[in-house]
Scaffold this motif. Structure first.
Motif, PDB file in Angstrom:
ATOM      1  N   ASP A  19       0.813  -1.211   0.000  1.00  0.00           N
ATOM      2  CA  ASP A  19       0.000   0.000   0.000  1.00  0.00           C
ATOM      3  C   ASP A  19       0.849   1.265   0.000  1.00  0.00           C
ATOM      4  O   ASP A  19       0.320   2.365  -0.050  1.00  0.00           O
ATOM      5  CB  ASP A  19      -0.958   0.006   1.191  1.00  0.00           C
ATOM      6  N   GLU A  20       2.161   1.099   0.027  1.00  0.00           N
ATOM      7  CA  GLU A  20       3.070   2.252  -0.016  1.00  0.00           C
ATOM      8  C   GLU A  20       3.569   2.441  -1.451  1.00  0.00           C
ATOM      9  O   GLU A  20       4.280   1.602  -1.994  1.00  0.00           O
ATOM     10  CB  GLU A  20       4.264   2.042   0.919  1.00  0.00           C
ATOM     11  N   GLU A  21       3.172   3.543  -2.042  1.00  0.00           N
ATOM     12  CA  GLU A  21       3.489   3.828  -3.441  1.00  0.00           C
ATOM     13  C   GLU A  21       4.991   3.801  -3.720  1.00  0.00           C
ATOM     14  O   GLU A  21       5.431   3.304  -4.751  1.00  0.00           O
ATOM     15  CB  GLU A  21       2.899   5.197  -3.790  1.00  0.00           C
ATOM     16  N   TYR A  22       5.801   4.323  -2.798  1.00  0.00           N
ATOM     17  CA  TYR A  22       7.243   4.372  -3.038  1.00  0.00           C
ATOM     18  C   TYR A  22       7.867   2.977  -3.061  1.00  0.00           C
ATOM     19  O   TYR A  22       8.814   2.745  -3.813  1.00  0.00           O
ATOM     20  CB  TYR A  22       7.945   5.262  -2.001  1.00  0.00           C
ATOM     21  N   GLU A  23       7.340   2.034  -2.290  1.00  0.00           N
ATOM     22  CA  GLU A  23       7.896   0.686  -2.307  1.00  0.00           C
ATOM     23  C   GLU A  23       7.526  -0.043  -3.590  1.00  0.00           C
ATOM     24  O   GLU A  23       8.348  -0.724  -4.193  1.00  0.00           O
ATOM     25  CB  GLU A  23       7.437  -0.114  -1.087  1.00  0.00           C
ATOM     26  N   VAL A  24       6.275   0.112  -4.011  1.00  0.00           N
ATOM     27  CA  VAL A  24       5.829  -0.501  -5.260  1.00  0.00           C
ATOM     28  C   VAL A  24       6.586   0.123  -6.428  1.00  0.00           C
ATOM     29  O   VAL A  24       7.066  -0.582  -7.332  1.00  0.00           O
ATOM     30  CB  VAL A  24       4.303  -0.341  -5.431  1.00  0.00           C
ATOM     31  N   GLY A  25       6.739   1.431  -6.413  1.00  0.00           N
ATOM     32  CA  GLY A  25       7.471   2.125  -7.472  1.00  0.00           C
ATOM     33  C   GLY A  25       8.930   1.719  -7.532  1.00  0.00           C
ATOM     34  O   GLY A  25       9.508   1.587  -8.610  1.00  0.00           O
ATOM     35  N   TYR A  26       9.533   1.501  -6.363  1.00  0.00           N
ATOM     36  CA  TYR A  26      10.930   1.071  -6.321  1.00  0.00           C
ATOM     37  C   TYR A  26      11.095  -0.285  -7.001  1.00  0.00           C
ATOM     38  O   TYR A  26      11.987  -0.472  -7.827  1.00  0.00           O
ATOM     39  CB  TYR A  26      11.429   0.998  -4.881  1.00  0.00           C
ATOM     40  N   LEU A  27      10.232  -1.244  -6.658  1.00  0.00           N
ATOM     41  CA  LEU A  27      10.320  -2.565  -7.293  1.00  0.00           C
ATOM     42  C   LEU A  27      10.072  -2.471  -8.797  1.00  0.00           C
ATOM     43  O   LEU A  27      10.746  -3.133  -9.580  1.00  0.00           O
ATOM     44  CB  LEU A  27       9.316  -3.531  -6.672  1.00  0.00           C
ATOM     45  N   ALA A  28       9.105  -1.652  -9.178  1.00  0.00           N
ATOM     46  CA  ALA A  28       8.796  -1.495 -10.600  1.00  0.00           C
ATOM     47  C   ALA A  28      10.004  -0.950 -11.355  1.00  0.00           C
ATOM     48  O   ALA A  28      10.376  -1.485 -12.414  1.00  0.00           O
ATOM     49  CB  ALA A  28       7.593  -0.569 -10.783  1.00  0.00           C
ATOM     50  N   SER A  29      10.646   0.061 -10.821  1.00  0.00           N
ATOM     51  CA  SER A  29      11.791   0.642 -11.537  1.00  0.00           C
ATOM     52  C   SER A  29      13.009  -0.275 -11.476  1.00  0.00           C
ATOM     53  O   SER A  29      13.750  -0.382 -12.460  1.00  0.00           O
ATOM     54  CB  SER A  29      12.133   2.020 -10.970  1.00  0.00           C
ATOM     55  N   PHE A  31      13.129  -3.508 -11.525  1.00  0.00           N
ATOM     56  CA  PHE A  31      13.008  -4.650 -12.426  1.00  0.00           C
ATOM     57  C   PHE A  31      12.341  -4.298 -13.751  1.00  0.00           C
ATOM     58  O   PHE A  31      11.968  -5.180 -14.512  1.00  0.00           O
ATOM     59  CB  PHE A  31      12.243  -5.778 -11.720  1.00  0.00           C
ATOM     60  N   GLU A  32      12.203  -2.991 -14.009  1.00  0.00           N
ATOM     61  CA  GLU A  32      11.617  -2.487 -15.255  1.00  0.00           C
ATOM     62  C   GLU A  32      10.234  -3.082 -15.509  1.00  0.00           C
ATOM     63  O   GLU A  32       9.937  -3.595 -16.586  1.00  0.00           O
ATOM     64  CB  GLU A  32      12.557  -2.747 -16.441  1.00  0.00           C
ATOM     65  N   LEU A  33       9.387  -2.998 -14.474  1.00  0.00           N
ATOM     66  CA  LEU A  33       8.015  -3.471 -14.559  1.00  0.00           C
ATOM     67  C   LEU A  33       7.078  -2.289 -14.392  1.00  0.00           C
ATOM     68  O   LEU A  33       7.498  -1.202 -14.018  1.00  0.00           O
ATOM     69  CB  LEU A  33       7.737  -4.498 -13.445  1.00  0.00           C
ATOM     70  N   THR A  34       5.805  -2.521 -14.647  1.00  0.00           N
ATOM     71  CA  THR A  34       4.808  -1.484 -14.414  1.00  0.00           C
ATOM     72  C   THR A  34       4.266  -1.625 -12.990  1.00  0.00           C
ATOM     73  O   THR A  34       4.395  -2.687 -12.366  1.00  0.00           O
ATOM     74  CB  THR A  34       3.641  -1.600 -15.413  1.00  0.00           C
ATOM     75  N   ILE A  35       3.648  -0.585 -12.502  1.00  0.00           N
ATOM     76  CA  ILE A  35       3.029  -0.615 -11.176  1.00  0.00           C
ATOM     77  C   ILE A  35       1.981  -1.734 -11.107  1.00  0.00           C
ATOM     78  O   ILE A  35       1.977  -2.509 -10.143  1.00  0.00           O
ATOM     79  CB  ILE A  35       2.414   0.759 -10.817  1.00  0.00           C
ATOM     80  N   PRO A  36       1.094  -1.858 -12.113  1.00  0.00           N
ATOM     81  CA  PRO A  36       0.111  -2.960 -12.055  1.00  0.00           C
ATOM     82  C   PRO A  36       0.775  -4.350 -12.029  1.00  0.00           C
ATOM     83  O   PRO A  36       0.269  -5.255 -11.365  1.00  0.00           O
ATOM     84  CB  PRO A  36      -0.730  -2.771 -13.318  1.00  0.00           C
TER      85      PRO A  36
END
Length: 64
Positions: A19-29, A31-36
Motif C-alpha cells: 500500500d506504499e506507493e514508493y515501495e511498489v514504485g521502487y520494485l517497478a523501476s 526490475f523495469e516493470l509497471t506498477i500494475p
C-alpha cells in the motif's frame, strides 16, 4: 559514531508494503516493470521481499 543496536525500528525490511506507493514504485523501476505488474505479483505471491524480487526478476526477463 556507531549505530545504537539497542534501538529497534518497527518496520520489517523483509516485507514489501504493497500500500506504499514508493515501495511498489521502487520494485517497478528496479526490475523495469509497471506498477500494475508489481501489484499483481504482491497479490499472487504475498509481500515477502525475497520472493517478490525473484518473481519480478523472472517476469522482467520474460518481458524482454
Amino acid at each position: 559514531m556507531t549505530d545504537d543496536k539497542t534501538k529497534h525500528d518497527f518496520r520489517d525490511r523483509d516485507r514489501v508494503a504493497g500500500d506504499e506507493e514508493y515501495e511498489v514504485g521502487y520494485l517497478a523501476s528496479k526490475f523495469e516493470l509497471t506498477i500494475p505488474e508489481v501489484r499483481e505479483l504482491i497479490r499472487k505471491h504475498g509481500n515477502d521481499r525475497d520472493t517478490l524480487e525473484r518473481e519480478a526478476k523472472a517476469l522482467g526477463n520474460r518481458s524482454r
